[in-house]
Design a protein around this motif. Structure first.
Motif, short mmCIF file in Angstrom:
data_model
loop_
_atom_site.label_atom_id
_atom_site.label_comp_id
_atom_site.label_asym_id
_atom_site.label_seq_id
_atom_site.Cartn_x
_atom_site.Cartn_y
_atom_site.Cartn_z
N LEU A 73 19.63 25.79 33.08
CA LEU A 73 18.20 25.92 32.76
C LEU A 73 17.92 27.24 32.03
O LEU A 73 17.22 27.25 31.01
N ILE A 74 18.50 28.33 32.53
CA ILE A 74 18.28 29.64 31.91
C ILE A 74 18.83 29.67 30.48
O ILE A 74 18.17 30.18 29.56
N LEU A 75 20.04 29.11 30.33
CA LEU A 75 20.65 29.07 28.99
C LEU A 75 19.78 28.27 28.02
O LEU A 75 19.62 28.66 26.85
N GLY A 76 19.23 27.16 28.49
CA GLY A 76 18.36 26.33 27.64
C GLY A 76 17.11 27.08 27.20
O GLY A 76 16.70 27.01 26.04
N ILE A 77 16.50 27.80 28.14
CA ILE A 77 15.29 28.58 27.83
C ILE A 77 15.61 29.70 26.82
O ILE A 77 14.87 29.91 25.86
N LEU A 78 16.75 30.38 27.08
CA LEU A 78 17.16 31.45 26.16
C LEU A 78 17.39 30.91 24.74
O LEU A 78 17.02 31.53 23.74
N TYR A 79 18.01 29.74 24.67
CA TYR A 79 18.30 29.14 23.35
C TYR A 79 17.00 28.78 22.61
O TYR A 79 16.88 29.01 21.41
N ILE A 80 16.05 28.20 23.34
CA ILE A 80 14.76 27.83 22.72
C ILE A 80 14.06 29.08 22.19
O ILE A 80 13.57 29.11 21.04
N ILE A 81 14.02 30.13 23.01
CA ILE A 81 13.36 31.38 22.59
C ILE A 81 14.08 31.98 21.39
O ILE A 81 13.46 32.36 20.39
N SER A 82 15.41 32.05 21.48
CA SER A 82 16.21 32.67 20.42
C SER A 82 16.11 31.91 19.10
O SER A 82 15.93 32.50 18.04
N SER A 83 16.21 30.59 19.15
CA SER A 83 16.19 29.78 17.92
C SER A 83 14.81 29.81 17.26
O SER A 83 14.70 29.90 16.03
N ASN A 84 13.76 29.77 18.07
CA ASN A 84 12.41 29.83 17.50
C ASN A 84 12.10 31.22 16.93
O ASN A 84 11.47 31.33 15.88
N LEU A 85 12.58 32.25 17.61
CA LEU A 85 12.40 33.61 17.10
C LEU A 85 13.14 33.78 15.78
O LEU A 85 12.62 34.37 14.83
N TYR A 86 14.35 33.23 15.72
CA TYR A 86 15.12 33.29 14.46
C TYR A 86 14.38 32.59 13.33
O TYR A 86 14.26 33.12 12.22
N ASN A 87 13.88 31.38 13.60
CA ASN A 87 13.17 30.62 12.57
C ASN A 87 11.95 31.39 12.06
O ASN A 87 11.66 31.41 10.86
N PHE A 88 11.23 32.02 12.98
CA PHE A 88 10.06 32.80 12.57
C PHE A 88 10.45 34.00 11.71
O PHE A 88 9.88 34.23 10.64
N LEU A 89 11.45 34.76 12.18
CA LEU A 89 11.83 35.99 11.48
C LEU A 89 12.46 35.71 10.12
O LEU A 89 12.22 36.43 9.15
#
Length: 592
Positions: A73-89
Motif C-alpha cells: 500500500l505504501i509503495l503504491g501511494i509513493l508511486y502515485i505521488i512520485s509519478s504525478n509530481l514528475y508529470n507536473f514538473l
C-alpha cells in the motif's frame, strides 16, 4: 553509426546543453531523480508481491503477509505521488523551456540585417529554426531522461533474470542491435524529406495568408483568385500528405516486425517460467516476477532503442537551430557614437542589391546640412528608396563613402545613428495595436507619455480622426484582434507620420509621405515640415513635384544616376527631365 555520424551526433547534443545550460537545470535534475524513482518503485513492489504470493503458497502466517500488504500500500501511494509530481514538473519545465528558447530565438533575430531578409536561403534557415526551437530540444531532453530511467529499468531486470537464466537476455540485445541500422535509415529519410520541402512549406503558408488576412482578402476576392489559390494550396499539401504517409508506412511496417519478434522472445520466457513453476523448480510468485521482468525488459529495450534513435532523428533537426544561432551576418560594427547630425554627404556612392547584377545607384554624390530640405525625385526604380536605406545603415556593402558629420557611416554605431534619424518608408508598418502604441512606437521610451503622443498626432494630422474614435488613443486598430476598427489608407498614413514626429530626431526622412492623403491634409503636413526646417535636416522622396517647390535642393534620379540638381526654379529653366515631369503633372491627364 559511423565515426563521423557519431561525432556530429555528440556535437549536436553538446550544442543543446550549451543552449539550455542556464535554464533551470535544478528543476531538470529533480525530474531525473523522480524519473529514476518511478522505475525503481515498481520493481520493489514486484519483489514485495512475489513474497506475498510465495508466502501464501507455502502457508506462512497471515501476520507476515499483512506486513507485506501494508508495504504494498505504501509503495503504491509513493508511486502515485512520485509519478504525478514528475508529470507536473516536466510539463512545467516544458513550458519554461518553450518560453526561454523562443526569447533566445527572437533575441538572435536582431543580428540579421536587411540584406539577409532579402535572401531566400536565410528565410529557410529562420523558418526551419522557428519550427524546431519549441520541439526538438525538449524532445531530446525527455528522450535522455527516458534512456537513463529505462537503463536503470534494464539493469534491475537483468539483475533479477541473471539469478535464473542469463542467456535469455541475449535475444533482446541481438534484436535491438539488428533494429538500430533500420531506425537510422528511417530517421534520415524523414529528415531529408522535411528539409527539401521548406520552400514549399513557406509557399503554402503564404497562400493561406493571402486567403485569410484582411490586407490581402479584398483584392483576392475582387479578382476571383480564391479557387486558384486554394487549388495551389491543395497541390502543395497533397504532396506533403503523400510523403508523410510513405514515411509512416515504413515506420509502421518496421515497428510491427520489431514488436512481433520482441513478443516471441517474451513468450518464450513466459513459457519457461510457467513450465518451471509447474515442475516445482520455482515458486508461483517467483515465476510471476520473471514473467513481469521479461515484459519490463522488452519494454525497456524498445524504449531505449526508440529514444536513442528518436534523439538521433531530433538531433538532425538541431542542425537547423544551430545554423540559425551560429549564422554570421556580414556586418560592419562601427563604434563611434553619434549624438546629432549636422551634415550628410554621399561621395561617389554606388550600390547593387545582393544577387543582382545591375546597380541600383551609381556614382551618387550630394550634400545636405542642418536647416535644409532635400527633395529626391525620379521614376519608379530609379534608386530613390535605395539612398534612404543606405543612409539608415541597412546595407554596408556599397562603393564610395557616406559621411555623417564627416564620419564614414560604417564607423558609426548603428544604434546611435538610428537614434538621430526618423524615417517613414512608403511601405510603413500598420501595427495591429492601439492608436497610442502606433504613435508611441516612434519613441519607445516615451510610450506612456500621452501628451507627447497627442502632440505628435496633431503634427501628423491624425488627432482629428482619433478624437472621433470610440476609445480615442486606446482604440485597437485593424481587424486582427478583438475590439479593433479598420482605418482608411490616409488615416494609416497619418498614424505613420505621427510616429515619425514622435521621434525627436535631427533628420526626418519621408518616402512618399503623403501618397494616401487628400490635398488639404498634404498641405498641413508640409507646413509642419517647413516650419521645423531650420532645426532639422529634411529629406523627402516624392512623385508629386508640387511638394518640391520649397526644397532647398532637388536631385533628379534616372536609372540609378543623378541627372539633374538644383532648386525648383533652376531645374525648370534647364528644360530637362524635371521640367518634363513637372509639366505633365501641372497639365494633368489629357487625351491629346
Amino acid at each position: 553509426m559511423k565515426k563521423d555520424k557519431i561525432y556530429c551526433f555528440i556535437d549536436r547534443i553538446k550544442f543543446i546543453f550549451k543552449l539550455i545550460k542556464d535554464l533551470k537545470l535544478s528543476l531538470l535534475i529533480v525530474c531525473l531523480f523522480l524519473c529514476v524513482i518511478n522505475v525503481i518503485l515498481p520493481y520493489i513492489t514486484m519483489i514485495n508481491t512475489q513474497e506475498i504470493i510465495n508466502r501464501i503458497q507455502i502457508g506462512l502466517s497471515i501476520r507476515l503477509i499483512l506486513k507485506r500488504l501494508i508495504i504494498f500500500l505504501i509503495l503504491g501511494i509513493l508511486y502515485i505521488i512520485s509519478s504525478n509530481l514528475y508529470n507536473f514538473l516536466i510539463l512545467k519545465y516544458k513550458e519554461y523551456l518553450y518560453l526561454e528558447l523562443n526569447k533566445k530565438f527572437l533575441d538572435n533575430s536582431l543580428k540579421f540585417n536587411l540584406k539577409d531578409f532579402e535572401n531566400p536561403e536565410v528565410y529557410n534557415i529562420i523558418q526551419r529554426a522557428e519550427q524546431e526551437i519549441g520541439i526538438r530540444p525538449y524532445n531530446i531532453i525527455i528522450s535522455l531522461l527516458s534512456i537513463i530511467s529505462q537503463s536503470v529499468n534494464l539493469i534491475s531486470a537483468f539483475l533479477i533474470l541473471t539469478k535464473w537464466h542469463l542467456t535469455l537476455i541475449i535475444g533482446f540485445i541481438l534484436l535491438a542491435s539488428f533494429a538500430s541500422k533500420y531506425f537510422i535509415s528511417i530517421s534520415k529519410n524523414e529528415y531529408d524529406i522535411l528539409m527539401n520541402r521548406t520552400n514549399y512549406e513557406r509557399k503554402s503558408w503564404y497562400i493561406s495568408h493571402l486567403l485569410i488576412k484582411d490586407e490581402y482578402i479584398k483584392e483576392v476576392r475582387l479578382f476571383g483568385l480564391s479557387k486558384y489559390l486554394i487549388q495551389q494550396f491543395i497541390e502543395l499539401r497533397s504532396r506533403f500528405f503523400k510523403e508523410n504517409v510513405d514515411v509512416l508506412k515504413r515506420q509502421y511496417i518496421f515497428s510491427e516486425i520489431y514488436q512481433l519478434m520482441n513478443y516471441v522472445i517474451s513468450f518464450f520466457i513466459i513459457f519457461l517460467a510457467i513450465y518451471e513453476s509447474t515442475q516445482g523448480i520455482i515458486l508461483v510468485g517467483t515465476a510471476m516476477t520473471y514473467i513481469n521482468t521479461s515484459s519490463k525488459i522488452e519494454n525497456a529495450i524498445q524504449n531505449i532503442v526508440s529514444n536513442i534513435f528518436g534523439i538521433y532523428k531530433d538531433s538532425l533537426y538541431i542542425d537547423n537551430i544551430k545554423k540559425y544561432f551560429n549564422y554570421e551576418s556580414n556586418k560592419f560594427y562601427g563604434n563611434k557614437t553619434l549624438k546629432n547630425i549636422t551634415t550628410i554627404e554621399f561621395v561617389n556612392v554606388s550600390f547593387k542589391y545582393p544577387n543582382r547584377e545591375v546597380y541600383a545607384i551609381r556614382n551618387t554624390s550630394f550634400k545636405i546640412k542642418k536647416g535644409e530640405i532635400l527633395a529626391i525625385v525620379g521614376e519608379n526604380g530609379s534608386g530613390k528608396t535605395t539612398i534612404i536605406k543606405l543612409l539608415n545603415g541597412l546595407y554596408d556593402e556599397y562603393e564610395g563613402n557616406i559621411l555623417i558629420n564627416g564620419i564614414e557611416i560604417r564607423e558609426i554605431d548603428k544604434k546611435s545613428l538610428r537614434n538621430c534619424l526618423a524615417t517613414l518608408f512608403q511601405d510603413y508598418n500598420k501595427y495591429q495595436f492601439t492608436i497610442k502604441e502606433n504613435i508611441g512606437f516612434g519613441s519607445i521610451d516615451n510610450l506612456d507619455d500621452i501628451e507627447k503622443i497627442k502632440y505628435s498626432a496633431k503634427k501628423g494630422g491624425a488627432d482629428q480622426f482619433i478624437n472621433c474614435l470610440p476609445n480615442n488613443y486606446t482604440q485597437q486598430v485593424g481587424y486582427w484582434f478583438e475590439g479593433g476598427t479598420q482605418l482608411s489608407g490616409g488615416q494609416w498614413q497619418k498614424l505613420g507620420l505621427s510616429r515619425l514626429f514622435m521621434k525627436n530626431a535631427d533628420c526626418l526622412i519621408l518616402d512618399e509621405p503623403t501618397a494616401s492623403l487628400d490635398p488639404f491634409s498634404e498641405l498641413e503636413i508640409f507646413k509642419q515640415l517647413y516650419q521645423n526646417s531650420n532645426e532639422k535636416i529634411n529629406i523627402i522622396i516624392t512623385h508629386r513635384f508640387i511638394n518640391t517647390v520649397f526644397a532647398n535642393k532637388i536631385i533628379v534620379l534616372k536609372n540609378g544616376e543623378i541627372i539633374e540638381k538644383g532648386k525648383h526654379d533652376e531645374l525648370l529653366k534647364q528644360d530637362g527631365f524635371y521640367k518634363d515631369m513637372f509639366d505633365i503633372q501641372s497639365r494633368g491627364i489629357t487625351l491629346n
